[in-house]
Scaffold this motif. Structure first.
Motif, PDB file in Angstrom:
ATOM      1  N   VAL A   1       0.795 119.819 -42.717  1.00 21.91           N
ATOM      2  CA  VAL A   1      -0.653 119.623 -42.825  1.00 21.91           C
ATOM      3  C   VAL A   1      -1.325 120.230 -41.606  1.00 21.91           C
ATOM      4  CG1 VAL A   1      -0.394 117.509 -44.175  1.00 21.91           C
ATOM      5  CG2 VAL A   1      -0.623 117.356 -41.705  1.00 21.91           C
ATOM      6  N   ALA A   2      -2.598 120.545 -41.756  1.00 19.46           N
ATOM      7  CA  ALA A   2      -3.361 121.061 -40.619  1.00 19.46           C
ATOM      8  C   ALA A   2      -3.444 119.985 -39.539  1.00 19.46           C
ATOM      9  CB  ALA A   2      -4.756 121.476 -41.074  1.00 19.46           C
ATOM     10  N   GLU A   3      -3.502 120.437 -38.301  1.00 14.42           N
ATOM     11  CA  GLU A   3      -3.542 119.507 -37.166  1.00 14.42           C
ATOM     12  C   GLU A   3      -4.630 118.453 -37.323  1.00 14.42           C
ATOM     13  OE1 GLU A   3      -4.103 122.504 -34.209  1.00 14.42           O
ATOM     14  OE2 GLU A   3      -1.956 122.644 -33.767  1.00 14.42           O
ATOM     15  N   ASP A   4      -5.782 118.850 -37.850  1.00 10.92           N
ATOM     16  CA  ASP A   4      -6.895 117.906 -37.961  1.00 10.92           C
ATOM     17  C   ASP A   4      -6.748 116.916 -39.120  1.00 10.92           C
ATOM     18  OD1 ASP A   4      -7.303 119.872 -39.886  1.00 10.92           O
ATOM     19  OD2 ASP A   4      -9.448 120.062 -39.507  1.00 10.92           O
ATOM     20  N   GLU A   5      -5.654 117.019 -39.906  1.00  8.91           N
ATOM     21  CA  GLU A   5      -5.397 116.068 -40.987  1.00  8.91           C
ATOM     22  C   GLU A   5      -4.211 115.140 -40.690  1.00  8.91           C
ATOM     23  OE1 GLU A   5      -5.919 117.245 -45.163  1.00  8.91           O
ATOM     24  OE2 GLU A   5      -6.104 119.303 -44.401  1.00  8.91           O
ATOM     25  N   MET A   6      -3.594 115.292 -39.542  1.00  9.40           N
ATOM     26  CA  MET A   6      -2.412 114.481 -39.206  1.00  9.40           C
ATOM     27  C   MET A   6      -2.691 112.979 -39.300  1.00  9.40           C
ATOM     28  SD  MET A   6       0.498 115.977 -38.530  1.00  9.40           S
ATOM     29  CE  MET A   6       1.418 114.993 -37.368  1.00  9.40           C
ATOM     30  N   ASP A   7      -3.820 112.534 -38.783  1.00 12.00           N
ATOM     31  CA  ASP A   7      -4.132 111.102 -38.802  1.00 12.00           C
ATOM     32  C   ASP A   7      -4.285 110.570 -40.228  1.00 12.00           C
ATOM     33  OD1 ASP A   7      -4.039 111.015 -36.060  1.00 12.00           O
ATOM     34  OD2 ASP A   7      -6.209 111.183 -35.802  1.00 12.00           O
ATOM     35  N   ASP A   8      -4.769 111.411 -41.140  1.00 10.71           N
ATOM     36  CA  ASP A   8      -4.916 110.998 -42.540  1.00 10.71           C
ATOM     37  C   ASP A   8      -3.563 110.812 -43.210  1.00 10.71           C
ATOM     38  OD1 ASP A   8      -7.672 111.209 -42.208  1.00 10.71           O
ATOM     39  OD2 ASP A   8      -7.750 113.242 -43.028  1.00 10.71           O
ATOM     40  N   TYR A   9      -2.603 111.689 -42.882  1.00  6.85           N
ATOM     41  CA  TYR A   9      -1.293 111.666 -43.534  1.00  6.85           C
ATOM     42  C   TYR A   9      -0.314 110.694 -42.876  1.00  6.85           C
ATOM     43  CZ  TYR A   9      -2.210 115.594 -46.658  1.00  6.85           C
ATOM     44  OH  TYR A   9      -2.702 116.390 -47.660  1.00  6.85           O
TER      45      TYR A   9
ATOM     46  N   PRO B   1       6.603 109.605 -43.511  1.00  8.20           N
ATOM     47  CA  PRO B   1       7.395 109.277 -42.317  1.00  8.20           C
ATOM     48  C   PRO B   1       7.201 110.348 -41.235  1.00  8.20           C
ATOM     49  CG  PRO B   1       8.727 109.053 -44.303  1.00  8.20           C
ATOM     50  CD  PRO B   1       7.434 109.692 -44.718  1.00  8.20           C
ATOM     51  N   ARG B   2       7.087 109.915 -40.001  1.00  9.14           N
ATOM     52  CA  ARG B   2       6.800 110.831 -38.891  1.00  9.14           C
ATOM     53  C   ARG B   2       7.796 111.987 -38.824  1.00  9.14           C
ATOM     54  NH1 ARG B   2       4.822 114.323 -36.910  1.00  9.14           N
ATOM     55  NH2 ARG B   2       4.502 114.683 -34.711  1.00  9.14           N
ATOM     56  N   ALA B   3       9.065 111.714 -39.105  1.00  5.31           N
ATOM     57  CA  ALA B   3      10.087 112.768 -39.045  1.00  5.31           C
ATOM     58  C   ALA B   3       9.874 113.841 -40.110  1.00  5.31           C
ATOM     59  CB  ALA B   3      11.475 112.155 -39.190  1.00  5.31           C
ATOM     60  N   ASN B   4       9.111 113.529 -41.146  1.00  6.83           N
ATOM     61  CA  ASN B   4       8.878 114.458 -42.251  1.00  6.83           C
ATOM     62  C   ASN B   4       7.496 115.097 -42.218  1.00  6.83           C
ATOM     63  OD1 ASN B   4      10.900 112.423 -43.023  1.00  6.83           O
ATOM     64  ND2 ASN B   4      11.051 113.622 -44.882  1.00  6.83           N
ATOM     65  N   LEU B   5       6.731 114.847 -41.166  1.00  8.81           N
ATOM     66  CA  LEU B   5       5.356 115.320 -41.088  1.00  8.81           C
ATOM     67  C   LEU B   5       5.197 116.279 -39.913  1.00  8.81           C
ATOM     68  CD1 LEU B   5       2.479 115.043 -42.252  1.00  8.81           C
ATOM     69  CD2 LEU B   5       2.147 113.125 -40.671  1.00  8.81           C
ATOM     70  N   ILE B   6       4.739 117.489 -40.210  1.00  8.81           N
ATOM     71  CA  ILE B   6       4.562 118.507 -39.171  1.00  8.81           C
ATOM     72  C   ILE B   6       3.154 119.094 -39.283  1.00  8.81           C
ATOM     73  CG2 ILE B   6       5.318 120.761 -38.333  1.00  8.81           C
ATOM     74  CD1 ILE B   6       8.123 120.003 -39.102  1.00  8.81           C
ATOM     75  N   ALA B   7       2.518 119.225 -38.140  1.00 11.90           N
ATOM     76  CA  ALA B   7       1.176 119.816 -38.096  1.00 11.90           C
ATOM     77  C   ALA B   7       1.283 121.315 -37.876  1.00 11.90           C
ATOM     78  CB  ALA B   7       0.362 119.193 -36.974  1.00 11.90           C
ATOM     79  N   HIS B   8       0.431 122.041 -38.579  1.00 10.93           N
ATOM     80  CA  HIS B   8       0.344 123.480 -38.351  1.00 10.93           C
ATOM     81  C   HIS B   8      -1.069 123.795 -37.869  1.00 10.93           C
ATOM     82  CE1 HIS B   8      -2.112 124.273 -41.949  1.00 10.93           C
ATOM     83  NE2 HIS B   8      -1.280 123.491 -42.629  1.00 10.93           N
TER      84      HIS B   8
END
Length: 94
Positions: free
Chosen positions: A31-39, A44-51
């Motif tokens: 997800v885009a960096e500005d959507e990290m808080d939404d996701y 799970p944190r280990a499965n979530l990466i910001a681009h």
């Protein structure tokens, strides 16, 4: 054994991403960096990466494929609702 990673680029679907993660629980969600808080509450944190926010989907894909060493990346859409398996010329829904 095949060395692969399932990647799901996603945008503005934080509250429905759990549907695809039920089908592919080990997938990595981008997800885009500005959507990290939404996701964060849904992935799970280990499965979530910001681009970095990209101006085109191609830029996002190009950035994504440089992030891992696996020789095979499998991309899934963030609105996937089922996975069907073909075996011996018969379709079996899962």
């Amino acid at each position: 054994m095949l060395d692969y990673r399932i990647v799901i680029p996603s945008s503005r679907r934080a509250t429905s991403i759990h549907k695809i993660l039920a089908l592919m629980p080990d997938a990595t969600v981008y997800v885009a960096e500005d959507e990290m808080d939404d996701y964060a509450p849904h992935v799970p944190r280990a499965n979530l990466i910001a681009h970095p926010r990209a101006s085109t989907l191609v830029e996002c894909y190009n950035w994504m494929i440089t992030q891992f060493d696996e020789p095979c990346l499998i991309k899934a859409d963030d609105d996937l609702v089922s996975v069907d398996i073909m075996r011996h010329d018969r379709l079996r829904a899962n």
